[in-house]
Design a protein around this motif. Structure first.
Motif, PDB file in Angstrom:
ATOM      1  N   VAL A 128     -32.928 -40.089   1.841  1.00 16.62           N
ATOM      2  CA  VAL A 128     -34.142 -39.590   2.496  1.00 16.62           C
ATOM      3  C   VAL A 128     -35.324 -40.525   2.257  1.00 16.62           C
ATOM      4  O   VAL A 128     -36.039 -40.905   3.196  1.00 16.62           O
ATOM      5  N   LEU A 129     -35.529 -40.915   0.995  1.00 12.74           N
ATOM      6  CA  LEU A 129     -36.695 -41.749   0.661  1.00 12.74           C
ATOM      7  C   LEU A 129     -36.612 -43.124   1.320  1.00 12.74           C
ATOM      8  O   LEU A 129     -37.616 -43.630   1.841  1.00 12.74           O
ATOM      9  N   SER A 130     -35.412 -43.735   1.295  1.00 12.79           N
ATOM     10  CA  SER A 130     -35.288 -45.082   1.876  1.00 12.79           C
ATOM     11  C   SER A 130     -35.399 -45.050   3.393  1.00 12.79           C
ATOM     12  O   SER A 130     -35.955 -45.975   3.997  1.00 12.79           O
ATOM     13  N   THR A 131     -34.906 -43.977   4.017  1.00 13.66           N
ATOM     14  CA  THR A 131     -34.956 -43.873   5.479  1.00 13.66           C
ATOM     15  C   THR A 131     -36.367 -43.586   5.977  1.00 13.66           C
ATOM     16  O   THR A 131     -36.848 -44.216   6.937  1.00 13.66           O
ATOM     17  N   LYS A 132     -37.047 -42.675   5.303  1.00 11.56           N
ATOM     18  CA  LYS A 132     -38.363 -42.242   5.784  1.00 11.56           C
ATOM     19  C   LYS A 132     -39.518 -43.105   5.303  1.00 11.56           C
ATOM     20  O   LYS A 132     -40.523 -43.258   6.000  1.00 11.56           O
ATOM     21  N   PHE A 133     -39.394 -43.671   4.104  1.00 12.43           N
ATOM     22  CA  PHE A 133     -40.549 -44.375   3.515  1.00 12.43           C
ATOM     23  C   PHE A 133     -40.305 -45.842   3.195  1.00 12.43           C
ATOM     24  O   PHE A 133     -41.235 -46.549   2.817  1.00 12.43           O
TER      25      PHE A 133
END
Length: 425
Positions: free
Chosen positions: A175-180
């Motif tokens: 989630v963190l790598s995809t969104k941010f």
């Protein structure tokens, strides 16, 4: 005579347990154990988070599959070498100092990873992994603060932390790598590891051993003051039952370890899974791990002897091997995963419990460090051996190897008389 010695040793351990309660108080002791669980859960969450993003980070920096294999091998070698050194450090300076060292190393690891804008820096970021051993550090705290009769169940609950780490870490990393952005998980890991370091400094007492064990540590049977000594490893292996149980620990899980190392390729080529579906499968494993460790291992440990559970885990592993040899779809694998996780969890918990009871309390950290080196050893030799097996003989070869090895170990355990009495100095 041996029975009397075992009873005396067991009585001494229970007396030591009473001293634990006197020194810290029952409520305080439980609080420290729960804090150790929390540190382990957070540490594993950050570890699985970086494992999830590492292939993408390496690819973005231009590292090919061969280079990525070298990167993984370096990580495995560092963990392999550092496991025993970390355990000796814990014996000499205490579990608190060891946990602080592990969490601080994790902080440096994520700091260097967040600064890795080139391939050399990415390789450099692996170096702190030599002291990143949050799970063995938590095991050391629990071993110091529990009586032998409670140890297997207490160590088994650490599997819950492993399940939390797989599920939370994999999800957060994606989630963190995809969104941010690809580097955001490394910032989260850096902050989280610093918080973990503070938790260890504030909530873990400087002395986790009972008073009787402090005296034993001062008069330790160790003949070397260095943090790494082959002589010391050989000395530990000479205690009754240690070599036999350690051999079972290494070889029973080796074939499935090779399979898991190759799983990312197998999931694509053999099962035809997409990246998202592989993530769901890992989460399924995490849930199984939590259920088995939380509801099954502890209860069985309190009702069955350790030798019975050791034989059971090896026998189930043999059955898992047969299932793997015959499986054809991912649904077959999902069914096989249930006894697989049970056998894997039971073997790890019971062997750790047996081996820490079989050595003097002044050497439990070193013994846990040796145990912690088994997985990095598999990760180091696994890509080469696993690659040859998969390419030459296919997925079923892992299953047949698992079946043959564990049937041999099961017969060995049935025929051998391994002394499992507490051999505390």
């Amino acid at each position: 005579v041996s029975t009397m010695n075992a009873k005396t040793s067991s009585g001494g351990e229970e007396e030591a347990s009473g001293m634990r309660n006197e020194t810290l108080g029952e409520a305080k002791r439980r609080q420290v154990i729960y804090v150790a669980y929390m540190i382990a859960a957070l540490d594993l969450t950050f570890l699985f988070m970086q494992m999830g993003i590492m292939p993408y980070l390496a690819k973005s920096l231009g590292l090919d599959s061969v280079g990525f294999g070298y990167l993984q091998t370096i990580f495995g070698v560092l963990q392999l070498v550092g496991g025993y050194i970390f355990g000796r450090f814990a014996d000499q300076f205490g579990a608190r100092a060891a946990l602080i060292l592990s969490c601080a190393s994790g902080s440096i690891f994520f700091l260097l990873m967040s600064l890795s804008t080139s391939i050399p820096l990415l390789f450099l970021s692996r170096l702190p992994a030599v002291f990143m051993h949050g799970m063995p550090g938590a095991q050391k705290v629990i071993t110091d603060m529990t009586a032998p009769s409670q140890r297997a169940a207490a160590l088994g609950r650490l599997g819950l932390c492993f399940g939390v780490g797989i599920i939370a870490g994999s999800a957060m990393g994606g989630v963190l790598s995809t969104k941010f952005g690809i580097y955001v998980p490394t910032y989260v890991g850096l902050v989280g590891s610093l918080i973990n370091t503070l938790i260890a400094m504030v909530w873990i007492p400087s002395q986790t051993k009972p008073k009787s064990d402090h005296h034993m540590t001062e008069h330790s049977t160790s003949r070397s003051g260095s943090l790494f000594s082959i002589t010391e490893i050989l000395r530990l292996m000479k205690f009754p039952g240690v070599m036999e149980v350690f051999i079972v620990k290494v070889f029973a899980g080796l074939p499935i370890g090779l399979f898991m190392i190759m799983f990312s390729i197998i999931s694509m080529d053999f099962f035809g899974l997409e990246a998202v579906e592989s993530g769901y499968l890992m989460s399924y494993f995490g849930v199984l791990q939590m259920v088995v460790q939380g509801l099954v291992v502890g209860k069985l440990a309190s009702h069955c002897t350790e030798m019975t559970l050791l034989r059971l885990s090896v026998f189930v592993f043999a059955g898992v091997g047969l299932g793997m040899a015959l499986m054809r779809t991912v649904w077959h694998y999902c069914i096989i995963a249930v006894p697989l996780v049970f056998a894997f969890s039971m073997l790890a918990t019971i062997t750790d419990s047996i081996l820490t009871k079989a050595v003097p309390s002044s050497d439990t950290g070193a013994m846990l460090g040796i145990c912690a080196s088994v997985q990095p050893l598999t990760r180091t030799v696994g890509p080469t051996i696993g690659g040859v097996l998969y390419k030459q003989f296919g997925v079923s070869s892992f299953g047949y190897l698992q079946l043959v090895v564990n049937l041999g170990l099961f017969v060995y355990l049935l025929k051998s008389k391994i002394p499992l009495g507490d051999v505390k100095s």
